[in-house]
Design an enzyme around this catalytic site. Sequence first.
Site, short mmCIF file in Angstrom:
data_model
loop_
_atom_site.label_atom_id
_atom_site.label_comp_id
_atom_site.label_asym_id
_atom_site.label_seq_id
_atom_site.Cartn_x
_atom_site.Cartn_y
_atom_site.Cartn_z
N TRP A 195 0.87 -1.17 0.00
CA TRP A 195 0.00 0.00 0.00
C TRP A 195 0.91 1.22 0.00
O TRP A 195 1.80 1.34 0.86
CB TRP A 195 -0.84 0.08 1.28
N ARG A 204 0.11 10.43 -5.30
CA ARG A 204 -0.93 11.30 -5.85
C ARG A 204 -1.39 10.84 -7.24
O ARG A 204 -0.57 10.33 -8.03
CB ARG A 204 -0.40 12.74 -5.95
N ALA A 258 -0.12 3.86 4.90
CA ALA A 258 0.33 3.85 3.50
C ALA A 258 1.29 5.00 3.20
O ALA A 258 2.02 4.96 2.21
CB ALA A 258 -0.87 3.92 2.56
N GLU A 261 1.55 -2.98 5.20
CA GLU A 261 0.93 -1.75 5.72
C GLU A 261 -0.40 -2.04 6.40
O GLU A 261 -0.76 -1.38 7.37
CB GLU A 261 0.71 -0.74 4.58
N GLU A 320 3.42 20.33 -3.23
CA GLU A 320 4.05 19.18 -2.57
C GLU A 320 4.37 19.43 -1.10
O GLU A 320 4.32 20.56 -0.62
CB GLU A 320 5.33 18.80 -3.32
C1 LIG Z 1 -0.72 13.27 1.10
C2 LIG Z 1 0.50 12.50 0.62
C3 LIG Z 1 0.78 12.41 -0.74
C4 LIG Z 1 1.90 11.71 -1.20
N1 LIG Z 1 2.15 11.62 -2.54
C5 LIG Z 1 3.21 10.91 -2.99
C6 LIG Z 1 3.46 10.77 -4.39
O1 LIG Z 1 2.73 11.29 -5.24
N2 LIG Z 1 4.53 10.03 -4.78
C7 LIG Z 1 5.37 9.42 -3.88
O2 LIG Z 1 6.33 8.75 -4.28
N3 LIG Z 1 5.16 9.55 -2.54
C8 LIG Z 1 4.11 10.27 -2.08
N4 LIG Z 1 3.89 10.40 -0.73
C9 LIG Z 1 4.81 9.74 0.21
C10 LIG Z 1 4.55 8.25 0.20
O3 LIG Z 1 3.22 7.98 0.54
C11 LIG Z 1 5.46 7.51 1.17
O4 LIG Z 1 6.79 7.68 0.75
C12 LIG Z 1 5.13 6.03 1.25
O5 LIG Z 1 6.07 5.41 2.08
C13 LIG Z 1 5.15 5.37 -0.10
O6 LIG Z 1 4.83 4.01 0.02
P1 LIG Z 1 5.94 2.88 -0.18
O7 LIG Z 1 6.90 3.04 0.98
O8 LIG Z 1 5.18 1.62 -0.08
O9 LIG Z 1 6.57 3.10 -1.49
C14 LIG Z 1 2.77 11.10 -0.26
C15 LIG Z 1 2.49 11.19 1.11
C16 LIG Z 1 1.37 11.89 1.55
C17 LIG Z 1 1.08 11.96 3.03
#
Ligand SMILES: Cc1cc2nc3c(=O)[nH]c(=O)nc-3n(C[C@H](O)[C@H](O)[C@H](O)COP(=O)(O)O)c2cc1C
Length: 476
Positions: A155, A159, A208, A218, A267
Amino acid sequence: MALLDNRQFTKALKQTGDLVEVNREVDWDCEIGAIVRRACEMEGPATLFNSIRDYPGHRIFGGPVSTLRRAAVAMGIQPTASTKEIFDQFYQRMQNPIPPVLVAEAPCQENVVVGDAVDLTMFPAPMVHDGDGGRYLCTWHFVVTKDPETGWVNWGMYRVMVHNERHMGGIILATSDAGKMKLKYERMGKPMPFAIAIGPEPVCAISAAVPLPANIDEVDVAGGLAQEPVRLVRCKTVDLEVPANSEIVLEGEILHDVEVEEGPFGEYTGYRSGPRAPRAVYRVNCITWRNNPITVISNMGMPVDEGQICYGTLGVGSGVRQALEAAGIPITGVFVPPYGAGNLIIVGTRKPYNHIATQISQIVFGSRAGMPANFLIVVDDTTDVYNIGKVLHALATKCHWRDGVMTFPAWGNPLAPFLSLRERATGRGGRIVLDCTWPVEWDPEAEKPVKSSFADIYPKELQEKVLRDWHVYGFE
Ligand SMILES: Cc1cc2nc3c(=O)[nH]c(=O)nc-3n(C[C@H](O)[C@H](O)[C@H](O)COP(=O)(O)O)c2cc1C
């Protein structure tokens, strides 16, 4: 404590004074975004919009967890708890995961459309910021994908913007878990099946957004945060599962052979990301949703919002703390302050030897959670890492201009605002370490400056007397 779904969460926030309901009609085209953004920057309440232009019967819930208070409510902790108490609870619970349970029927499948009937424009995806590349339907959600080799399910909150009735696009960094899986599907010449849960239980969305090590589930961490199993339901058209109480679920495949321009978007760094670029395409084959769906949105930008709280303070903070504890570093605390935008990490240590800051930096920036950050401040155990004023004082008075400052080249986070466009595109960046600790060999009497503070320079008996008689002197 009962696991709060999105609707119970809004009720709980109303009770704690952390939610404002807006009943007059508001516009999905930037007005909702502007209201949520202002509330975030005031560290104000979340907002439930009950009437949206062009979308009768729909509601939007904005800024669900853009304060630590609301993270506390999501976990069933007193919202008045201190930052340290909330973070410690979060840290302790995430390390005690609880597996989910599978249910046969789910509110999120009260309505179902498949194939040509799919129309993403039926939901009030807002124009979150002026200047965004389009309307973003997925900003408080997560993307579910399965590793084609191991079967492990991830999970991740990434965006996603609406392109048209059936297609969306988004940023999936190669360093993310979904990015690594996507590469495997691409090598196999196959699209990657996905499900997206919009507006799930808040603990699921928080989980997530936490950069957990790969192969940690997750969903189990979300159960740990709520101290109760998450209820999952099988998707209708893909071999994946989603929280049964999600508001909206999108099912489909991330295409392996095409990219379409997406972004920019505000961002977590506090700036508009840029530039618009070809990115992953999601083709949606099925949508399921609860009756009277509530679209949930995060508005990322200048602190404080979900980007800094869920990803930064809770996510990066807990991951870095785990890495340092696993390495046996004698730490007194880890804090990723919201105004540091996930980019600044503070570590407190009982300094047993010189250059422990170097070792800490190698662990922090080598860890999954700490890798995208750029600044590290190391303080000793006389400084409370949660007290930014005290940390600033340590920085201004204990960091040697040459020996206390270390910089080195490293992977460049494409969202780091101070990197040039070329550096962001080619992944060339660096890290800065500020060692705010005294050298261990300094003589405590002759060389180490004595702190001129109430707690440090007066005899204990006098301190006790002053504290005891404080009101007698006339202080409130
Ligand atoms: C509101 C919000 C939006 C996010 N958007 C992105 C995004 O577009 N791309 C990204 O790589 N991480 C984004 N993140 C950070 C990831 O959710 C975070 O790094 C998460 O650990 C990703 O999951 P993974 O560790 O399974 O790859 C966002 C976090 C938040 C709170």
